[in-house]
Design an enzyme around this catalytic site. Structure first.
Site, PDB file in Angstrom:
ATOM      1  CG  HIS A   3      -1.948  -1.062   1.229  1.00  0.00           C
ATOM      2  ND1 HIS A   3      -3.243  -0.857   1.616  1.00  0.00           N
ATOM      3  CD2 HIS A   3      -1.881  -2.364   0.875  1.00  0.00           C
ATOM      4  CE1 HIS A   3      -3.933  -1.997   1.509  1.00  0.00           C
ATOM      5  NE2 HIS A   3      -3.103  -2.917   1.065  1.00  0.00           N
ATOM      6  CG  ASP A 101      -4.741   2.225   1.536  1.00  0.00           C
ATOM      7  OD1 ASP A 101      -4.220   2.134   0.429  1.00  0.00           O
ATOM      8  OD2 ASP A 101      -4.903   1.262   2.296  1.00  0.00           O
ATOM      9  CB  ALA A 334      14.857 -10.078  -3.348  1.00  0.00           C
ATOM     10  CG  HIS A 351       1.664 -12.548  -3.434  1.00  0.00           C
ATOM     11  ND1 HIS A 351       2.556 -11.807  -4.167  1.00  0.00           N
ATOM     12  CD2 HIS A 351       1.146 -11.687  -2.527  1.00  0.00           C
ATOM     13  CE1 HIS A 351       2.583 -10.565  -3.703  1.00  0.00           C
ATOM     14  NE2 HIS A 351       1.733 -10.473  -2.721  1.00  0.00           N
ATOM     15  CD1 TRP A 354      -2.436  -3.020  -9.207  1.00  0.00           C
ATOM     16  CD2 TRP A 354      -2.834  -4.966 -10.242  1.00  0.00           C
ATOM     17  NE1 TRP A 354      -2.785  -2.750 -10.503  1.00  0.00           N
ATOM     18  CE2 TRP A 354      -3.033  -3.930 -11.167  1.00  0.00           C
ATOM     19  CE3 TRP A 354      -3.018  -6.280 -10.669  1.00  0.00           C
ATOM     20  CZ2 TRP A 354      -3.408  -4.154 -12.491  1.00  0.00           C
ATOM     21  CZ3 TRP A 354      -3.385  -6.517 -11.992  1.00  0.00           C
ATOM     22  CH2 TRP A 354      -3.577  -5.466 -12.878  1.00  0.00           C
ATOM     23  CG  ASN A 355       2.134  -2.439  -5.562  1.00  0.00           C
ATOM     24  OD1 ASN A 355       1.939  -1.368  -6.088  1.00  0.00           O
ATOM     25  ND2 ASN A 355       1.588  -2.761  -4.405  1.00  0.00           N
ATOM     26  CD  GLN A 376      -2.522 -12.176  -2.600  1.00  0.00           C
ATOM     27  OE1 GLN A 376      -2.334 -13.340  -2.304  1.00  0.00           O
ATOM     28  NE2 GLN A 376      -1.990 -11.168  -1.926  1.00  0.00           N
TER      29      GLN A 376
END
Ligand code: UDP
Length: 465
Positions: A3, A101, A334, A351, A354-355, A376
Site C-alpha cells: 500500500h 487508502d 530482495a 502471489h 498488484w504491484n 489474489q
C-alpha cells in the site's frame, strides 16, 4: 509495503507534475516502529514529500482477531490522531485534497471537516474496485452463506466470471470478524469525490468504463493512473549486489524469480513441496525464502513481527547442496525491481500482488500465479484466463500444490510452448503499459486531469485550523 509503495510513487509523480509547487504528506497509522524496508523507503522521499507516523495503537485491542480485522482496527483507532495531524498541516498550508487508502474511508469525514476534497485510492486494481462496488448488492440480495451460491460471481465490466470460492476469505465468510467492516468501507467508498486506481485503460478499460456507468461511481471520476511502480531500492545495497552479481552470471531469460510479496508465507508442508518442485524442474531460480506460517494465516507476517528464525532452517534436508550453482536463495527480502529488470530473469512466480504484477508487466516478465489471500485468487483468474500473461499450478483437493505440479508449471513457463505464448502476451502488454505512461498516454492524461482538479481547489481555505 504493497500500500505504501504505490502511494509514495504517486506522491513523487504529483510533485513532478506540479513542478515542485505542491507538497504531499503521507500519513501512516502504525503498530510500532516501521519495519526496516518501510523505514528505508520513507528515507528516500523528495523534499516536497514528507511523512507522519501516527502514534502506535494499543496492541491489546488487536489480540485474538484476524489479520484483516487488525488492519481495520488499527486504522479506526488512528482516526483521532489523523484529525490532529491534518489540523497541524492546515495551519501551515492551504490543503487541497485528502486521499484515503482502502481501509481508511472514515478519513472522508475528517476531509469534510476541513473542507478538503476526499479521494479514494485503490491499493490494488480496478477489479478490486469492481468487487467493492458489488459487495453491498451481494449482501442485500443473498441471504445465508455465500459458499452455497451455485452461480459464479460476475463483476461489472468483467468478461470472466469467478467461482464464489475465489472471493476474499473475509468476504466469503459472513461470520468472519472482518466481514461487517469490509462491507461498511465498501458502502462508504461511494462518499469519495473520485477514485484513483493504479491501472491502465489498455489492461482494465472495460472494468473502468463499466464502473463509470454504475450507480457506484454516480458520475464521479475514476482515474486510471498506472502503472506506477517502485522507483527506489528498499534494500541496504548488500542484498542487491549479491542478487545482481549472481544474475550477471546466468544466461538471458533463464532464471525464475520466486517471491510472495512483502509478507506472504506458506505452511511448512507447502514450503517443502515448493522447494522440491523447484529442484525437480531443473531450472535456475532466485527465491526469497520466508519462514513458514504456523497458523495457516498466509498474511499474518504483513503486520505481525516477522519471524527472526533463519528461514533456511525450514528447507528440506540437503536442498541447499543439491541446488547449489543453479539457485540463489535470499532470506525475506530482495531488490525486486532490480531483479525483474535484469536480463537473466525470465519468469516470476508470485502471489498475484498488484504491484508485483505491474512491475512484471513493465519488465515483460511472464508470471506463475500462486494466490495466497485477499483478492489474489480473483486477480489470478484475471491474469491467467483473461490477460493470458500467467500460468497457474493446480492445488490438490487438500489445498496443497504438489512438487510434480510445480515442476511441470515451472518448466512450462521457462522452456515450454505454453511459456512462449504467455511471454508473447506479456510483451504486448508491456508496450501498452509504456504507451499509457508516455507523454500523450491514457494514464498521463488521467493524472493531469486529477492534478488540474486539485489545483482548482487549492485556493479554497481549509477549515478547522
Ligand atoms: N517487494 C520488494 N522485495 C521483496 C518483496 C516485495 O521490493 O522481497 C516490493 C515489490 O517490488 C512490490 C511490493 O513490495 O512493490 C509488494 O507489493 P505487492 O502488491 O506485490 O504485494 P503485497 O506485499 O502488497 O502483498
Amino acid at each position: 509495503m504493497g500500500h505504501i509503495i504505490p502511494l509514495v510513487e504517486f506522491s513523487r509523480k504529483l510533485v513532478l507534475l506540479h513542478h515542485h509547487e505542491c507538497t504531499v504528506t503521507i500519513i501512516i497509522p502504525s503498530l510500532g516502529p516501521p519495519p526496516e524496508a518501510q523505514a528505508q523507503l520513507l528515507q528516500t522521499l523528495p523534499p516536497a514529500v514528507s511523512h507522519v507516523l501516527l502514534p502506535p495503537v494499543d496492541p491489546t485491542i488487536l489480540a485474538h482477531v484476524s489479520t484483516d480485522a487488525k488492519l481495520f482496527l488499527t486504522v479506526d483507532r488512528s482516526i483521532p490522531h489523523l484529525r490532529g495531524a491534518i489540523a497541524a498541516l492546515a495551519r501551515e498550508f492551504p490543503l487541497a485534497a485528502l486521499v484515503a487508502d482502502i481501509f481508511g474511508t472514515d478519513a472522508f469525514d475528517v476531509a469534510r471537516e476541513f473542507n478538503l476534497a476526499a479521494y479514494f485510492a485503490v491499493p490494488s486494481n480496478a477489479l478490486t474496485l469492481a468487487l467493492c462496488s458489488y459487495m453491498p448488492k451481494l449482501d442485500a440480495e443473498v441471504s445465508g452463506d455465500y459458499r452455497q451460491l451455485a452461480e459464479p460471481i460476475r463483476l461489472p465490466g468483467c468478461r470472466f466470471a469467478f467461482p464464489v470460492g475465489d472471493l476474499h476469505p473475509s468476504i466469503l465468510d459472513r461470520k468472519s470478524d472482518a466481514y461487517e467492516r469490509i462491507l461498511r468501507h465498501a458502502k462508504r467508498q461511494r462518499l469519495a469525490d473520485g477514485f484513483i486506481v493504479n491501472t491502465f485503460m489498455e489492461v482494465e478499460g472495460e472494468i473502468i468504463e463499466a464502473l463509470r456507468g454504475e450507480e457506484f461511481a454516480n458520475g464521479r471520476p475514476i482515474f486510471p493512473i498506472g502503472p506506477i511502480i517502485q522507483s527506489t531500492i528498499t534494500d541496504d545495497g548488500r542484498r542487491q549486489n549479491e542478487c545482481l552479481e549472481w544474475l550477471d552470471s546466468q544466461p538471458p531469460a533463464s532464471v525464475l524469480f520466486v517471491s510472495f510479496g512483502s509478507g506472504g508465507t506458506l505452511s511448512q508442508e507447502q514450503l517443502n513441496e515448493l522447494a522440491l518442485g523447484l529442484e525437480m524442474s531443473h531450472q535456475q531460480f532466485l527465491w526469497v525464502v520466508r519462514s513458514p506460517n504456523t497458523t495457516r494465516d498466509t498474511n499474518a507476517s504483513y503486520i505481525g513481527p516477522q519471524s527472526n528464525s533463519n528461514p533456511f532452517n525450514y528447507l528440506p534436508e540437503g536442498f541447499l547442496g543439491r541446488t547449489k550453482g543453479r539457485a540463489l536463495l535470499v532470506p525475506s527480502w530482495a531488490p525486486q525491481i532490480q531483479v525483474l529488470g535484469h536480463r537473466a530473469t525470465g519468469g516470476f512466480l508470485n502471489h498475484c500482488g498488484w504491484n508485483s504484477t505491474l512491475e512484471s508487466i513493465l519488465n515483460g516478465v511472464p508470471l506463475i500465479s500462486w494466490p495466497l489471500h485477499g483478492d489474489q485468487k480473483m486477480v489470478a483468474v484475471q491474469l491467467v484466463e483473461h490477460l493470458k500473461i500467467a500460468l497457474r499450478p493446480i492445488a490438490g483437493e487438500d489445498g496443497l500444490i504438489r512438487r510434480e505440479e510445480i515442476s511441470k508449471v515451472v518448466r512450462g513457463l521457462m522452456v515450454g510452448e505454453e511459456g512462449l505464448a504467455v511471454r508473447n502476451e506479456m510483451n504486448v502488454l508491456k508496450e501498452a503499459a509504456k504507451n499509457a505512461m508516455s507523454e500523450e498516454g491514457s494514464s498521463t492524461k488521467s493524472l493531469e486531469l486529477l492534478v488540474s482538479q486539485w489545483k482548482n481547489r487549492s485556493g479554497e481555505p481549509s477549515l478547522g485550523t
